[in-house]
Design an enzyme around this catalytic site. Sequence first.
Site, PDB file in Angstrom:
ATOM      1  N   CYS A 180       0.783  -1.224  -0.059  1.00 26.96           N
ATOM      2  CA  CYS A 180      -0.175   0.026   0.082  1.00 26.96           C
ATOM      3  C   CYS A 180       0.854   1.065  -0.044  1.00 26.96           C
ATOM      4  O   CYS A 180       0.295   2.198  -0.085  1.00 26.96           O
ATOM      5  CB  CYS A 180      -0.977   0.069   1.108  1.00 26.96           C
ATOM      6  SG  CYS A 180      -2.037  -1.409   1.343  1.00 26.96           S
ATOM      7  N   HIS A 215      -9.732   2.142  -1.062  1.00 20.75           N
ATOM      8  CA  HIS A 215      -8.488   1.931  -0.961  1.00 20.75           C
ATOM      9  C   HIS A 215      -7.776   0.800  -2.121  1.00 20.75           C
ATOM     10  O   HIS A 215      -7.617  -0.134  -1.714  1.00 20.75           O
ATOM     11  CB  HIS A 215      -7.874   1.470   0.611  1.00 20.75           C
ATOM     12  CG  HIS A 215      -6.550   1.112   0.584  1.00 20.75           C
ATOM     13  ND1 HIS A 215      -5.782   1.732   0.117  1.00 20.75           N
ATOM     14  CD2 HIS A 215      -6.058   0.193   1.256  1.00 20.75           C
ATOM     15  CE1 HIS A 215      -4.586   1.207   0.355  1.00 20.75           C
ATOM     16  NE2 HIS A 215      -4.641   0.150   1.124  1.00 20.75           N
ATOM     17  N   CYS A 244       0.404   2.919   5.853  1.00 21.53           N
ATOM     18  CA  CYS A 244       0.918   1.671   6.352  1.00 21.53           C
ATOM     19  C   CYS A 244       0.687   0.729   4.987  1.00 21.53           C
ATOM     20  O   CYS A 244      -0.132   0.711   4.501  1.00 21.53           O
ATOM     21  CB  CYS A 244       0.056   1.266   7.712  1.00 21.53           C
ATOM     22  SG  CYS A 244      -1.739   1.327   7.320  1.00 21.53           S
TER      23      CYS A 244
END
Lengths: 427, 297
Positions: free
Chosen positions: A94, A384, A414
């Site tokens: 990510c 996301h 994160c």
Amino acid sequence: MLSAAAPRRVAIIGGSRIPFARANTAYAELSNSDMLAGALQALVDRFDLHGQRLGEVVAGAVLKHARDINLTRECVFSTTLSHETPAYDIQQACGTGLEAAILVANKIALGQIDCGIAGGVDTVSDAPIALNDGLRKTLLRAGRARSVGGRIAAFGGARPSMLKPELPRNAEIRTGLSMGEHCELMARRWNIARADQDALAVASHRNLHAAYEAGYLNSLVVPFEGLSRDNNLRPDIDPGKIAAMKPVFDRRAGTLTAANSTPLTDGAAVVLLASEDWARERGLPILAYLRAGEAAAVDFVRGDEGLLMAPVHAVPRMLSKLGLSLQDFDFYEIHEAFAAQVLCTLAAWEDAEYARERLGLAEPPGAIDRAKMNMWGGSLATGHPFAATGGRILASLATMIDRRGSGRGLISVCAAAGQGVVAVIEK
Amino acid sequence: MSAMSDRDNNVRVLSAPPSARDSMLGGLQSLRRRASVPLVLPDTVLQLDRQRLEPRRIAAYAKLCGFSPDQGVPATFPHMLGFPLHMALLLEPAFPYPLIGLVHLANTIRQHEALRAGETLDVAVRFGEPLHHDKGQAFTVLTEMRRGGDTVWESGSTYLRLGVRQAEGQPVPPPPVGPQPLAVAGRWRQPRSIGPRYAAVSGDRNPIHTSRLGARLLGFRSPIAHGMWMLAKSAAALLPETPVRTAEIEVAFRAPAFLPGSALLLATQRQTGTLFELRNGRAEQLHLRGLLRAEAA
């Protein structure tokens, strides 16, 4: 490596993203290439970069087909950018989008290039499904065999069970736990209440909705495939309904629900970065400057540390280099993988014992003003698409700072495998 | 768990441990018992002298529980010698509850001196005080192992009889306090066969561990792992690689672990010792939570 007389400031010119879509909805039939090329072209259109040769385009995807070895370069071919623009793919879970921006920014700062585009894309709807590993090995063995008999013998090892394909799993290889299961453990470790998680999710939706209504996102989000806003956004989110939802990762005693965890999402986002001179020559705006970036990783397997806690370490390390405190910011963009992970991050920064033992700091970084956090909504509301989130946040935060005229913002993202990428931008 | 000598008049010295067959028959017969209120625990002390820490049995136990030969006599092993006496004590006519249906709530182990394979120890068991639990009556069986006159190892096994109203005694102590451990100290499969295999080594042949039908009859959808096996398996992963002189292991059992399954051992170092949790493979269910301290020999 320094190609200029001295390191240069890196300007954030602007960003483009397509609306993010929950998996298997609006972009169900699209590929990573379709979405990344769409976002890239929108950026090219906006800043009139048609036919221009840029320093480089760097992007990546977390879930990627084996055929997409040059995903970003192929996408450049699909745009009106000069086809002589070099490109490469990166992948840091990510953190991909933000790490891509740091890479481009470093080259600009050192004078190796004058401008570049960084971003990321991900699709869960068009996820790669791999051949069963047993079948794959059988086929490779048969390919290596030198005789007909050897080939037959190799296929003799095939079993019907090998027809079962391998699906991508959202699980950590070292622990076998999914990210949500890890986050449940973190939430327990930091005693994060369900109600606080739900409240953060509600705020995320309300902030994103307000940002859309105010038109703040007009310069950032380009309509795509019939969507003009992120379709995970619930403008009329009902806190009562959210409070009634059942936990999904630990069904008995858990606190993470579908509402306070990010959904699987499809989408793409890119950001244009350049030297100040390059921007001025073309009369392009400078929203803000990318001042610093830092990555950290934690040993979440043996290290008695949470999977998503790396940014907690990365931020104070970066701030000590800059001589800044955690309170010296006007905006905080903390990626919301889970509401619980955001709250764990904030709790850890306030914990004196943790600061001493884990961060090696005499004083904890301290509390932040929550009103300055994720002011235009976070990943809980936006969705996301793993590698796209960094680009989304970077462009949004730069726009926030530009609207205010000046200011400083912190980005914290994160990532899987215990990693985290953070950055400071300011103007 | 102090000396038992002050209750000498109730000490009964056995010549041999009760056989598995006797325990099983007694266990079945005990089903006729009804809970008495108020609870009066017999003050009998059962004693069995010169019980040998048999090297071959230790090896079989160590293998099953994941202890390496370098770790010497596992600090959890003496429970094997105490368990038959637990059964005998629970079968005492004055003990009011049936054996079947007792829930193992917690276990503490304290080893005071290094144990040597092949040595003999004197074993004694008796009841501790009754304990109050929200779901019924709890009580503890205390075990003491002596070398000469010195207590070298002792344990307390807390059991719960569900459904007793107005339970007697002090509340059952809470599980060890502290944060959620996050370091992965172990990860293993808990195969279906572990129930019967541990039953064979330990003599704990409760059908909820060994038989699908038995488990079903007693209200479980499939057999469940022995709590003491999971405790031992966790301790094996957390204790030093070399033999220990002293050890303290304190465990509260939580949700049963259905077999077959997988387990994840999480640990964190605290000033008080190693705090640990054994959870299922997806970490959503807590099987046991404990605290462990040890000092190398």
